[in-house]
Design a protein around this motif. Structure first.
Motif, mmCIF file in Angstrom:
data_model
loop_
_atom_site.group_PDB
_atom_site.id
_atom_site.type_symbol
_atom_site.label_atom_id
_atom_site.label_comp_id
_atom_site.label_asym_id
_atom_site.label_seq_id
_atom_site.Cartn_x
_atom_site.Cartn_y
_atom_site.Cartn_z
ATOM 1 N N ASN A 196 4.397 7.516 0.044
ATOM 2 C CA ASN A 196 4.072 8.186 -1.269
ATOM 3 C C ASN A 196 2.910 9.539 -0.909
ATOM 4 O OD1 ASN A 196 2.818 9.006 -3.595
ATOM 5 N ND2 ASN A 196 2.738 6.765 -4.552
ATOM 6 N N HIS A 230 -9.164 -3.894 -2.450
ATOM 7 C CA HIS A 230 -9.245 -3.826 -1.078
ATOM 8 C C HIS A 230 -9.172 -5.054 -0.058
ATOM 9 C CE1 HIS A 230 -13.398 -4.912 -1.715
ATOM 10 N NE2 HIS A 230 -13.431 -5.292 -0.668
ATOM 11 N N LEU A 247 1.085 -1.289 -0.002
ATOM 12 C CA LEU A 247 0.078 0.008 0.072
ATOM 13 C C LEU A 247 0.727 1.257 -0.079
ATOM 14 C CD1 LEU A 247 -2.482 -0.740 2.850
ATOM 15 C CD2 LEU A 247 -2.981 -0.562 0.700
ATOM 16 N N ASP A 248 0.500 2.221 -1.010
ATOM 17 C CA ASP A 248 1.087 3.423 -0.749
ATOM 18 C C ASP A 248 0.551 4.442 0.458
ATOM 19 O OD1 ASP A 248 2.708 3.170 -3.061
ATOM 20 O OD2 ASP A 248 1.491 4.185 -4.298
ATOM 21 N N ASN A 292 -8.414 4.434 3.015
ATOM 22 C CA ASN A 292 -8.051 2.990 2.026
ATOM 23 C C ASN A 292 -9.297 2.148 2.568
ATOM 24 O OD1 ASN A 292 -5.591 3.554 0.702
ATOM 25 N ND2 ASN A 292 -4.842 3.159 2.708
ATOM 26 N N GLU A 341 -6.272 6.597 6.374
ATOM 27 C CA GLU A 341 -5.682 7.389 5.142
ATOM 28 C C GLU A 341 -6.966 7.107 4.141
ATOM 29 O OE1 GLU A 341 -1.819 6.919 3.680
ATOM 30 O OE2 GLU A 341 -0.854 7.769 5.351
ATOM 31 N N PRO A 370 -1.615 12.395 -4.338
ATOM 32 C CA PRO A 370 -3.056 12.110 -3.727
ATOM 33 C C PRO A 370 -3.526 10.824 -4.469
ATOM 34 C CG PRO A 370 -2.740 14.066 -5.064
ATOM 35 C CD PRO A 370 -1.338 13.611 -4.867
ATOM 36 N N ARG A 371 -4.487 10.200 -3.754
ATOM 37 C CA ARG A 371 -5.120 8.999 -4.372
ATOM 38 C C ARG A 371 -6.355 9.687 -5.146
ATOM 39 N NH1 ARG A 371 -8.038 5.200 -0.650
ATOM 40 N NH2 ARG A 371 -10.060 5.520 -2.011
ATOM 41 N N ASN A 372 -6.613 8.908 -6.333
ATOM 42 C CA ASN A 372 -7.505 9.491 -7.296
ATOM 43 C C ASN A 372 -8.556 8.313 -7.385
ATOM 44 O OD1 ASN A 372 -6.340 11.779 -8.146
ATOM 45 N ND2 ASN A 372 -4.977 10.782 -9.595
ATOM 46 N N GLN A 377 -11.772 5.437 -5.895
ATOM 47 C CA GLN A 377 -12.004 4.301 -4.942
ATOM 48 C C GLN A 377 -10.646 3.282 -5.357
ATOM 49 O OE1 GLN A 377 -15.709 2.546 -5.009
ATOM 50 N NE2 GLN A 377 -14.856 0.536 -4.341
ATOM 51 N N LEU A 378 -10.100 2.505 -4.337
ATOM 52 C CA LEU A 378 -9.205 1.562 -4.698
ATOM 53 C C LEU A 378 -9.725 0.460 -5.459
ATOM 54 C CD1 LEU A 378 -7.478 1.095 -1.079
ATOM 55 C CD2 LEU A 378 -6.654 2.252 -2.897
#
Length: 129
Positions: A62, A73, A13-14, A117, A115, A65-67, A69-70
């Motif tokens: 990292n 999961h 995971l980042d 996730n 975070e 920013p996350r863009n 939904q993962l």
């Protein structure tokens, strides 16, 4: 050919804050810190270490920013209590409810770690490994 060819040994995971995420997931999964690398990555896993029946988690620093939904999961199941009690424990550790479009009739809970996730708490209680 028969038999198993592979098994999952690590999930990566980042993380904007690997220390915070490592502490959270160690509490959730009863994992310990196994290794820290010079680049700031932290590997956590069962006390037996890498290669045990349970996969380790590697948290890579990292700040991007996350863009959205993962695409993958984690699902977790309680091992020593019912789902409601485990939900209370996870929320107390810092998980929050997450909405990914569920209807409300599911028998699992969608949560997010500190975070954001997403992960799911499933109903079935599993035996510890």
């Amino acid at each position: 050919m028969t038999g198993m060819a592979c098994r999952i040994s690590e999930l990566v995971l980042d993380a904007a804050d690997p220390d915070r995420l490592a502490a959270f997931w160690c509490d959730v999964l009863d994992y310990v810190e196994l290794e820290r690398t010079d680049d700031g990555s932290i590997e956590i896993g069962p006390a037996a270490g890498f290669g045990s029946p349970l996969p380790t988690l590697v948290l890579n620093p990292n700040s991007a920013p996350r863009n959205g939904q993962l695409r993958l999961h984690i699902d977790v199941n309680a091992t020593d209590r019912d789902q409601d009690a485990e939900l209370e424990r996870l929320l107390a550790l810092g998980a929050v409810h997450a909405d990914v479009g569920q209807t409300g009739s599911e028998d699992w809970h969608v949560l997010a770690d500190p975070e954001g996730n997403e992960f799911c708490l499933l109903r079935t209680r599993l035996a510890p490994v």
